[in-house]
Every structure is written in structure tokens, then in C-alpha cells.
Design an enzyme around this catalytic site. Structure first.
Site, PDB file in Angstrom:
ATOM      1  N   TYR A 152       0.834  -1.201   0.000  1.00  0.00           N
ATOM      2  CA  TYR A 152       0.000   0.000   0.000  1.00  0.00           C
ATOM      3  C   TYR A 152       0.871   1.254   0.000  1.00  0.00           C
ATOM      4  O   TYR A 152       0.677   2.176  -0.812  1.00  0.00           O
ATOM      5  CB  TYR A 152      -0.901  -0.024   1.242  1.00  0.00           C
ATOM      6  N   LYS A 156       1.275   4.364  -2.750  1.00  0.00           N
ATOM      7  CA  LYS A 156       0.988   5.756  -2.383  1.00  0.00           C
ATOM      8  C   LYS A 156       2.212   6.648  -2.613  1.00  0.00           C
ATOM      9  O   LYS A 156       2.074   7.833  -2.956  1.00  0.00           O
ATOM     10  CB  LYS A 156       0.499   5.830  -0.928  1.00  0.00           C
ATOM     11  N   ILE A 185      -8.008   8.752   8.730  1.00  0.00           N
ATOM     12  CA  ILE A 185      -9.323   9.344   8.502  1.00  0.00           C
ATOM     13  C   ILE A 185     -10.391   8.306   8.823  1.00  0.00           C
ATOM     14  O   ILE A 185     -10.268   7.131   8.441  1.00  0.00           O
ATOM     15  CB  ILE A 185      -9.469   9.791   7.022  1.00  0.00           C
TER      16      ILE A 185
HETATM   17  P1  NAP Z   1     -13.058   3.323   1.714  1.00  0.00           P
HETATM   18  O1  NAP Z   1     -13.941   3.883   2.761  1.00  0.00           O
HETATM   19  O2  NAP Z   1     -12.592   1.898   1.819  1.00  0.00           O
HETATM   20  O3  NAP Z   1     -13.767   3.560   0.290  1.00  0.00           O
HETATM   21  C1  NAP Z   1     -13.126   3.110  -0.864  1.00  0.00           C
HETATM   22  C2  NAP Z   1     -13.873   3.617  -2.075  1.00  0.00           C
HETATM   23  O4  NAP Z   1     -13.147   3.194  -3.239  1.00  0.00           O
HETATM   24  C3  NAP Z   1     -15.268   3.043  -2.209  1.00  0.00           C
HETATM   25  O5  NAP Z   1     -16.103   4.030  -2.778  1.00  0.00           O
HETATM   26  C4  NAP Z   1     -15.069   1.884  -3.188  1.00  0.00           C
HETATM   27  O6  NAP Z   1     -16.226   1.587  -3.977  1.00  0.00           O
HETATM   28  C5  NAP Z   1     -14.009   2.457  -4.092  1.00  0.00           C
HETATM   29  N1  NAP Z   1     -13.222   1.453  -4.803  1.00  0.00           N
HETATM   30  C6  NAP Z   1     -12.452   0.462  -4.300  1.00  0.00           C
HETATM   31  N2  NAP Z   1     -11.869  -0.220  -5.289  1.00  0.00           N
HETATM   32  C7  NAP Z   1     -12.280   0.340  -6.450  1.00  0.00           C
HETATM   33  C8  NAP Z   1     -12.033   0.078  -7.823  1.00  0.00           C
HETATM   34  N3  NAP Z   1     -11.228  -0.928  -8.195  1.00  0.00           N
HETATM   35  N4  NAP Z   1     -12.629   0.856  -8.756  1.00  0.00           N
HETATM   36  C9  NAP Z   1     -13.460   1.860  -8.380  1.00  0.00           C
HETATM   37  N5  NAP Z   1     -13.725   2.171  -7.098  1.00  0.00           N
HETATM   38  C10 NAP Z   1     -13.144   1.411  -6.149  1.00  0.00           C
HETATM   39  O7  NAP Z   1     -11.706   4.165   1.577  1.00  0.00           O
HETATM   40  P2  NAP Z   1     -11.330   5.627   2.140  1.00  0.00           P
HETATM   41  O8  NAP Z   1     -10.789   5.462   3.502  1.00  0.00           O
HETATM   42  O9  NAP Z   1     -12.418   6.584   1.880  1.00  0.00           O
HETATM   43  O10 NAP Z   1     -10.075   5.945   1.197  1.00  0.00           O
HETATM   44  C11 NAP Z   1     -10.182   6.708   0.007  1.00  0.00           C
HETATM   45  C12 NAP Z   1      -8.778   6.991  -0.503  1.00  0.00           C
HETATM   46  O11 NAP Z   1      -8.048   7.685   0.505  1.00  0.00           O
HETATM   47  C13 NAP Z   1      -7.970   5.731  -0.827  1.00  0.00           C
HETATM   48  O12 NAP Z   1      -7.162   5.953  -1.942  1.00  0.00           O
HETATM   49  C14 NAP Z   1      -7.124   5.558   0.407  1.00  0.00           C
HETATM   50  O13 NAP Z   1      -5.944   4.845   0.138  1.00  0.00           O
HETATM   51  C15 NAP Z   1      -6.855   6.997   0.777  1.00  0.00           C
HETATM   52  N6  NAP Z   1      -6.485   7.199   2.179  1.00  0.00           N
HETATM   53  C16 NAP Z   1      -7.324   6.841   3.192  1.00  0.00           C
HETATM   54  C17 NAP Z   1      -6.930   7.064   4.498  1.00  0.00           C
HETATM   55  C18 NAP Z   1      -7.794   6.696   5.676  1.00  0.00           C
HETATM   56  O14 NAP Z   1      -7.309   6.774   6.809  1.00  0.00           O
HETATM   57  N7  NAP Z   1      -9.059   6.325   5.495  1.00  0.00           N
HETATM   58  C19 NAP Z   1      -5.688   7.636   4.766  1.00  0.00           C
HETATM   59  C20 NAP Z   1      -4.866   8.001   3.709  1.00  0.00           C
HETATM   60  C21 NAP Z   1      -5.277   7.782   2.421  1.00  0.00           C
HETATM   61  P3  NAP Z   1     -17.411   0.597  -3.432  1.00  0.00           P
HETATM   62  O15 NAP Z   1     -18.041   1.274  -2.257  1.00  0.00           O
HETATM   63  O16 NAP Z   1     -18.352   0.512  -4.587  1.00  0.00           O
HETATM   64  O17 NAP Z   1     -16.766  -0.679  -3.061  1.00  0.00           O
END
Ligand code: NAP
Length: 244
Positions: A152, A156, A185
Site C-alpha cells: 500500500y 501511495k 481518517i
Molecule cells: P473506503 O472507505 O474503503 O472507500 C473506498 C472507495 O473506493 C469506495 O467508494 C469503493 O467503492 C471504491 N473502490 C475500491 N476499489 C475500487 C475500484 N477498483 N474501482 C473503483 N472504485 C473502487 O476508503 P477511504 O478510507 O475513503 O479511502 C479513500 C482513498 O483515501 C484511498 O485511496 C485511500 O488509500 C486513501 N487514504 C485513506 C486514508 C484513511 O485513513 N481512510 C488515509 C490516507 C489515504 P465501493 O463502495 O463501490 O466498493
């Protein structure tokens, strides 16, 4: 037709908040999702009820043809995509030695090839019009590395390299390319962690809390706005002071 914004992975979490915030700013928004059609449809109804233009579109970002079709559908329905938010991403936890080929290939396909596919699909219009914005959601783990999240973190970090390179390559075309590096987050991605791990992460965050999806959405809105008109090739960290 007004230009539109495409937010990948907008059915839940950070992407959903980004789509909501961009709609508030007046952007027609294409809500991309993979599995949660119910969530994507409910978001589209919510944005439309507020007077916005929105559509949901299923596409696996790792599938180049599906992404191209989505960008075309967004252009036909909402207007040409002039703001791309590469948000869709997956995480994978475990020892580096245990990562299988399938896991490694899938995380690269979604987290890195996905943004590549989306950028290549939106660029022809942006280059022709000499305007546009691309914002990718990286992570603090891409800045500092993360034990048991090597694949991961590698994707990133690669997104940061892609962002800086594209910023240089696309600046002559008037396209700004930036990255947001969120800290921890409160989304499904973090909720799967044990209570102990979550408590430890909050404890390590100087501001003493997890960020909200809205915290990241506000950062994206800023980078997308004219107020950030002289900013390109940057990684804007929004992490409550985790990486200082
Ligand atoms: P999340 O709650 O797990 O949501 C993931 C989203 O991505 C969902 O809408 C999912 O769609 C969609 N998705 C997954 N695989 C996909 C694919 N192959 N094609 C299209 N859509 C896809 O994640 P999040 O925490 O909001 O994270 C969003 C972004 O922020 C990610 O890139 C993550 O790495 C980054 N991030 C998150 C955090 C954190 O702490 N949460 C920190 C740093 C960075 P479905 O709902 O339809 O499955």
C-alpha cells in the site's frame, strides 16, 4: 455544457465527502463506484435534491476500457471532465513476505494503474482546452512508509512521483496536478483496524483525533479552486500533525 468533476471511489468514505463538497462548489459530479451501487445512487439523489447535477457510474478503475467509457459517459451527461480526483484505493495489511502475487498485482492495479487509466482518459480534453485539474489521494504512509502495509505504501509513494512528474509535463498545457496525503481518517478503511491499533493511531496524532472525510474534502476543494491557481506538483498533507 459546464465542465464536470469525476471522483473515483465516491460511494463511501473520503470520495463521498469529496463529491459532496465539489457539488457544493457547483461542480457537476460523476460518482464512480465499484460494488456499492446503493450508496452511489443515494449520493446522486442527495446531490440532485440539492439542485446539483450528478450521475453514478460503475467502473473498476483498474480496467482501462471501463474507465474510458466512464469518462465518455460523464462528458455526454454532465459535461467534459475538467477535474479528476483519483480517490479509489484499497489497503492491504500483513507481512511483506506473505503478500501473494494476486494481492500485489491487485493493489498496484487499483491504486496506481487506476489513476494512470483515469488520467490518460481525461487528458485529451484537458490538453485540447489547455485547462484542468488532477488531484490524487496519496497517504502519509506514502511519505514515511508503514510496517505491514508495504505494498500500500509503495503505491501511495508512487502516486506522489506520478503527481510531481505529471505536474511538470502538463504545466505547459495549463493543467495543475497535485496530491493530498491524508493521515488517519475515519472511514471503513480504518474501521477494520483493531480498537487497540485505532487508539494508538489517535494517540500518535498530535491533534488527538482521527480526521473526518470532510477534512480531506476541504483540502481537495482548495486545491481544485482558483485560490490554488499557482500550486502544482505539491503534496498537501492533512494529518493532524502526524508527519511533521
Ligand atoms: P473506503 O472507505 O474503503 O472507500 C473506498 C472507495 O473506493 C469506495 O467508494 C469503493 O467503492 C471504491 N473502490 C475500491 N476499489 C475500487 C475500484 N477498483 N474501482 C473503483 N472504485 C473502487 O476508503 P477511504 O478510507 O475513503 O479511502 C479513500 C482513498 O483515501 C484511498 O485511496 C485511500 O488509500 C486513501 N487514504 C485513506 C486514508 C484513511 O485513513 N481512510 C488515509 C490516507 C489515504 P465501493 O463502495 O463501490 O466498493
Amino acid at each position: 455544457m459546464k465542465p464536470s468533476a469525476l471522483v473515483t471511489g465516491a460511494s463511501r468514505g473520503i470520495g463521498r465527502a469529496v463529491a459532496q463538497a465539489l457539488a457544493q462548489e457547483g461542480w457537476p459530479v460523476c460518482v464512480n463506484y465499484l460494488e456499492r451501487q446503493d450508496e452511489a445512487d443515494s449520493l446522486v439523489r442527495e446531490l440532485q435534491a440539492q439542485g446539483g447535477l450528478a450521475m453514478a457510474c460503475r467502473a473498476d478503475v483498474s480496467d482501462r476500457r471501463a474507465v474510458e467509457a466512464m469518462v465518455q459517459a460523464a462528458a455526454d451527461t454532465l459535461g467534459p471532465v475538467e477535474l479528476l480526483v483519483n480517490n479509489a484505493g484499497i489497503a492491504q495489511y500483513g507481512l511483506f513476505q506473505d503478500i501473494t502475487d494476486a494481492e500485489w498485482n491487485r493493489i498496484l492495479a487499483v491504486n496506481l494503474t487506476g489513476p494512470r487509466n483515469a488520467v490518460q482518459a481525461v487528458l485529451p480534453h484537458m490538453i485540447r482546452e489547455k485547462r484542468g485539474g488532477i488531484i490524487s489521494i496519496s497517504s502519509i504512509w506514502g511519505l514515511r512508509g508503514a510496517s505491514c502495509e508495504a505494498a500500500y505504501a509503495a503505491t501511495k509513494a508512487a502516486l506522489i512521483g506520478l503527481t510531481r512528474s505529471l505536474a511538470l509535463e502538463l504545466a505547459p498545457s495549463g493543467i495543475r496536478v497535485n496530491c493530498v496525503a491524508p493521515g488517519c481518517i475515519e472511514t471503513d478503511m480504518v474501521r477494520v483496524l483493531s480498537a487497540d491499533t485505532q487508539a494508538m493511531l489517535v494517540n500518535e496524532t498530535p491533534l488527538g483525533r482521527f480526521g473526518t472525510p470532510a477534512d480531506i474534502a476541504n483540502t481537495v476543494v482548495f486545491l481544485a479552486s482558483e485560490k490554488a491557481g499557482f500550486i502544482t506538483g505539491q503534496v498537501l498533507t492533512a494529518d493532524g500533525g502526524f508527519v511533521v
